[in-house]
Enzyme design. Structure first.
Site, PDB file in Angstrom:
ATOM      1  N   ASP A 143     -40.134 -16.781 -44.654  1.00  0.00           N
ATOM      2  CA  ASP A 143     -40.668 -15.610 -44.396  1.00  0.00           C
ATOM      3  C   ASP A 143     -41.361 -14.862 -45.806  1.00  0.00           C
ATOM      4  O   ASP A 143     -40.760 -14.969 -46.666  1.00  0.00           O
ATOM      5  CB  ASP A 143     -39.973 -14.665 -43.678  1.00  0.00           C
ATOM      6  CG  ASP A 143     -40.368 -14.000 -42.550  1.00  0.00           C
ATOM      7  OD1 ASP A 143     -41.754 -13.949 -42.434  1.00  0.00           O
ATOM      8  OD2 ASP A 143     -39.695 -13.289 -41.761  1.00  0.00           O
TER       9      ASP A 143
ATOM     10  N   GLY B 242     -47.380 -13.646 -45.585  1.00  0.00           N
ATOM     11  CA  GLY B 242     -48.139 -12.633 -45.547  1.00  0.00           C
ATOM     12  C   GLY B 242     -48.317 -11.425 -46.564  1.00  0.00           C
ATOM     13  O   GLY B 242     -49.038 -10.846 -47.124  1.00  0.00           O
TER      14      GLY B 242
ATOM     15  N   ARG C 221     -54.054 -13.345 -46.175  1.00  0.00           N
ATOM     16  CA  ARG C 221     -52.772 -13.864 -45.641  1.00  0.00           C
ATOM     17  C   ARG C 221     -52.721 -15.341 -45.872  1.00  0.00           C
ATOM     18  O   ARG C 221     -51.671 -15.718 -46.299  1.00  0.00           O
ATOM     19  CB  ARG C 221     -52.647 -13.745 -44.186  1.00  0.00           C
ATOM     20  CG  ARG C 221     -52.263 -12.157 -44.000  1.00  0.00           C
ATOM     21  CD  ARG C 221     -51.935 -12.074 -42.312  1.00  0.00           C
ATOM     22  NE  ARG C 221     -51.252 -12.956 -41.615  1.00  0.00           N
ATOM     23  CZ  ARG C 221     -49.834 -12.744 -41.885  1.00  0.00           C
ATOM     24  NH1 ARG C 221     -49.385 -11.694 -42.159  1.00  0.00           N
ATOM     25  NH2 ARG C 221     -48.910 -13.676 -41.104  1.00  0.00           N
TER      26      ARG C 221
ATOM     27  N   HIS D   9     -49.805 -18.399 -47.305  1.00  0.00           N
ATOM     28  CA  HIS D   9     -49.381 -19.386 -46.828  1.00  0.00           C
ATOM     29  C   HIS D   9     -49.509 -20.799 -47.984  1.00  0.00           C
ATOM     30  O   HIS D   9     -48.722 -21.547 -47.992  1.00  0.00           O
ATOM     31  CB  HIS D   9     -50.246 -19.611 -45.443  1.00  0.00           C
ATOM     32  CG  HIS D   9     -49.872 -18.602 -44.391  1.00  0.00           C
ATOM     33  ND1 HIS D   9     -48.733 -18.040 -44.263  1.00  0.00           N
ATOM     34  CD2 HIS D   9     -50.864 -18.396 -43.656  1.00  0.00           C
ATOM     35  CE1 HIS D   9     -48.890 -17.354 -43.232  1.00  0.00           C
ATOM     36  NE2 HIS D   9     -50.252 -17.161 -43.113  1.00  0.00           N
TER      37      HIS D   9
ATOM     38  N   ARG E  44     -51.136 -15.889 -33.214  1.00  0.00           N
ATOM     39  CA  ARG E  44     -51.972 -15.312 -34.472  1.00  0.00           C
ATOM     40  C   ARG E  44     -53.216 -15.265 -34.337  1.00  0.00           C
ATOM     41  O   ARG E  44     -53.817 -16.187 -33.543  1.00  0.00           O
ATOM     42  CB  ARG E  44     -51.333 -15.863 -35.783  1.00  0.00           C
ATOM     43  CG  ARG E  44     -49.848 -15.529 -36.108  1.00  0.00           C
ATOM     44  CD  ARG E  44     -49.351 -15.942 -37.537  1.00  0.00           C
ATOM     45  NE  ARG E  44     -47.939 -15.617 -37.619  1.00  0.00           N
ATOM     46  CZ  ARG E  44     -47.395 -15.947 -38.675  1.00  0.00           C
ATOM     47  NH1 ARG E  44     -47.714 -16.711 -39.703  1.00  0.00           N
ATOM     48  NH2 ARG E  44     -46.132 -15.566 -39.059  1.00  0.00           N
TER      49      ARG E  44
ATOM     50  N   LEU F 104     -33.009 -37.239 -49.244  1.00  0.00           N
ATOM     51  CA  LEU F 104     -32.967 -36.080 -48.554  1.00  0.00           C
ATOM     52  C   LEU F 104     -33.987 -36.198 -47.264  1.00  0.00           C
ATOM     53  O   LEU F 104     -34.939 -36.946 -47.186  1.00  0.00           O
ATOM     54  CB  LEU F 104     -33.517 -35.079 -49.450  1.00  0.00           C
ATOM     55  CG  LEU F 104     -33.732 -33.694 -48.616  1.00  0.00           C
ATOM     56  CD1 LEU F 104     -33.044 -32.539 -49.548  1.00  0.00           C
ATOM     57  CD2 LEU F 104     -35.135 -33.120 -48.761  1.00  0.00           C
TER      58      LEU F 104
ATOM     59  N   ARG G  92     -32.974 -11.535 -38.767  1.00  0.00           N
ATOM     60  CA  ARG G  92     -33.156 -12.152 -37.137  1.00  0.00           C
ATOM     61  C   ARG G  92     -33.312 -13.682 -37.223  1.00  0.00           C
ATOM     62  O   ARG G  92     -33.902 -14.117 -38.192  1.00  0.00           O
ATOM     63  CB  ARG G  92     -33.970 -11.425 -36.392  1.00  0.00           C
ATOM     64  CG  ARG G  92     -35.516 -11.488 -36.808  1.00  0.00           C
ATOM     65  CD  ARG G  92     -36.436 -10.543 -35.963  1.00  0.00           C
ATOM     66  NE  ARG G  92     -37.755 -11.009 -36.398  1.00  0.00           N
ATOM     67  CZ  ARG G  92     -38.290 -10.038 -37.363  1.00  0.00           C
ATOM     68  NH1 ARG G  92     -37.572  -8.773 -37.780  1.00  0.00           N
ATOM     69  NH2 ARG G  92     -39.647 -10.173 -37.712  1.00  0.00           N
TER      70      ARG G  92
ATOM     71  N   SER H 143     -35.228 -15.249 -34.680  1.00  0.00           N
ATOM     72  CA  SER H 143     -36.681 -15.842 -34.543  1.00  0.00           C
ATOM     73  C   SER H 143     -36.637 -16.818 -33.836  1.00  0.00           C
ATOM     74  O   SER H 143     -37.607 -17.925 -33.889  1.00  0.00           O
ATOM     75  CB  SER H 143     -37.651 -15.540 -35.649  1.00  0.00           C
ATOM     76  OG  SER H 143     -37.589 -14.552 -36.366  1.00  0.00           O
TER      77      SER H 143
HETATM   78  C1  LIG Z   1     -47.628 -25.054 -40.376  1.00  0.00           C
HETATM   79  C2  LIG Z   1     -47.345 -25.112 -41.862  1.00  0.00           C
HETATM   80  C3  LIG Z   1     -47.260 -24.116 -42.601  1.00  0.00           C
HETATM   81  C4  LIG Z   1     -46.986 -24.124 -43.871  1.00  0.00           C
HETATM   82  N1  LIG Z   1     -46.555 -23.083 -44.834  1.00  0.00           N
HETATM   83  C5  LIG Z   1     -46.228 -23.032 -46.101  1.00  0.00           C
HETATM   84  C6  LIG Z   1     -44.641 -22.749 -46.278  1.00  0.00           C
HETATM   85  C7  LIG Z   1     -44.456 -21.408 -45.828  1.00  0.00           C
HETATM   86  C8  LIG Z   1     -44.648 -21.042 -44.465  1.00  0.00           C
HETATM   87  C9  LIG Z   1     -45.973 -21.128 -43.583  1.00  0.00           C
HETATM   88  C10 LIG Z   1     -47.009 -21.806 -44.239  1.00  0.00           C
HETATM   89  N2  LIG Z   1     -46.361 -25.392 -44.261  1.00  0.00           N
HETATM   90  N3  LIG Z   1     -45.891 -25.718 -45.378  1.00  0.00           N
HETATM   91  C11 LIG Z   1     -45.758 -27.071 -45.361  1.00  0.00           C
HETATM   92  C12 LIG Z   1     -45.993 -27.696 -44.018  1.00  0.00           C
HETATM   93  C13 LIG Z   1     -45.811 -29.049 -43.490  1.00  0.00           C
HETATM   94  C14 LIG Z   1     -45.458 -29.191 -42.351  1.00  0.00           C
HETATM   95  C15 LIG Z   1     -45.314 -30.260 -41.640  1.00  0.00           C
HETATM   96  C16 LIG Z   1     -45.307 -31.398 -42.769  1.00  0.00           C
HETATM   97  F1  LIG Z   1     -45.218 -32.688 -42.125  1.00  0.00           F
HETATM   98  C17 LIG Z   1     -45.582 -31.297 -44.008  1.00  0.00           C
HETATM   99  C18 LIG Z   1     -45.789 -30.002 -44.248  1.00  0.00           C
HETATM  100  C19 LIG Z   1     -46.286 -26.602 -43.443  1.00  0.00           C
HETATM  101  N4  LIG Z   1     -46.704 -26.314 -42.278  1.00  0.00           N
END
Ligand SMILES: Cc1cc(N2CCCCCC2)n2ncc(-c3ccc(F)cc3)c2n1
Length: 257
Positions: free
Chosen positions: A37, A40, A50, A54, A88, A148, A211, A213
């Protein structure tokens, strides 16, 4: 600075100190779950959009995955996209749905080198095709790795997961495979998407929110919680080690009773 460890009374240690392990000490957590979290807010503090938060948060995923692997953590579950996140703004959701492809396109070779296995929990089928392709490719290309487990909670909601588990068990009862009186905690755990994983030992939530969520509500019953004000893009290797130290110190005191 809110760095607080909240531990449920009568946790797993009271009932199940692993064989041969002194209840007063604690190894590195086998399974760490993280609610990532503050992305943003990180961007807003810098007058950035935002999506910049991310994108920065994605670099933290790489950093923390590497550090957790080095420390001997066996499973790292990251809450990347919740079922509620679809609400969103459309441009933000579209950006988020491209992040798996960007992350894996950049870091998959590194993950393979580190013997990391990529897995996912959540509603895979409802994801956009390009998102599914990227995740499927990463899971296929790392399936043989036994290091891992990097487990992304994508399009995940704990209540939806529990409802699916109840439906599955109800179908088994309908089919005469299960009698209602046989339904117990083990059967419910076995019907969840995390059936093949140990329950989280440590939950970390960044950005000061306290929380869950709709995250792993069943699985976190005996998990220790670490809440930190640090925003996810700022959460670095030292912050992860601090959370793990807090987890270990907690148990040394508890073991002293
Ligand atoms: C939707 C989303 C958002 C997302 N954020 C970066 C981390 C902060 C949280 C929100 C934004 N990240 N970061 C890595 C992935 C990902 C997901 C699946 C996968 F197989 C490989 C990488 C990711 N997916």
């Amino acid at each position: 600075m809110l760095d607080k460890l909240i531990r449920k009374k009568g946790g797993r240690e009271a009932a199940e100190t692993p064989e041969g392990q002194n209840p007063g000490t604690r190894e590195v957590p086998e399974h760490i779950a993280i609610i990532m979290d503050g992305n943003g807010r990180w961007a807003k503090k810098r007058a950035l959009p935002r999506i910049a938060g991310h994108h920065e948060g994605m670099k933290t995923v790489r950093k923390i995955t590497r550090e957790a692997n080095l420390l001997g953590v066996k499973v790292l579950t990251l809450y990347a996209f919740s079922t509620e996140n679809w609400k969103r703004p459309k441009p933000e959701v579209e950006f988020l749905m491209k992040l798996p492809d960007e992350f894996l396109g950049t870091y998959l070779p590194e993950l393979i080198e580190q013997n990391v296995r990529v897995e996912m929990i959540g509603d895979y089928e409802s994801l956009p095709p390009h998102t599914k392709r990227a995740i499927r490719r990463a899971m296929d290309e790392t399936a043989e790795n036994d290091g891992l487990i990097l487990n992304f909670a994508m399009n995940y909601g704990s209540r939806a997961e529990l409802a699916d588990a109840v439906k599955s068990i109800a179908r088994s009862v309908d089919e005469g495979k299960v009698r209602p009186e046989e339904i117990d905690e083990r059967m419910i755990s076995a019907a969840l998407m995390t059936a093949h994983l140990p329950e989280p030992d440590l939950l970390i939530r960044t950005s000061g929110e306290v929380r869950l969520s709709n995250f792993m509500l069943w699985q976190l019953a005996y998990t220790e919680f670490w809440f930190t004000d640090t925003l996810w893009p700022d959460f670095d290797e030292a912050a992860l080690r601090e959370a793990i130290d807090g987890y270990q110190a907690r148990n040394r005191r508890y073991g002293g009773i």
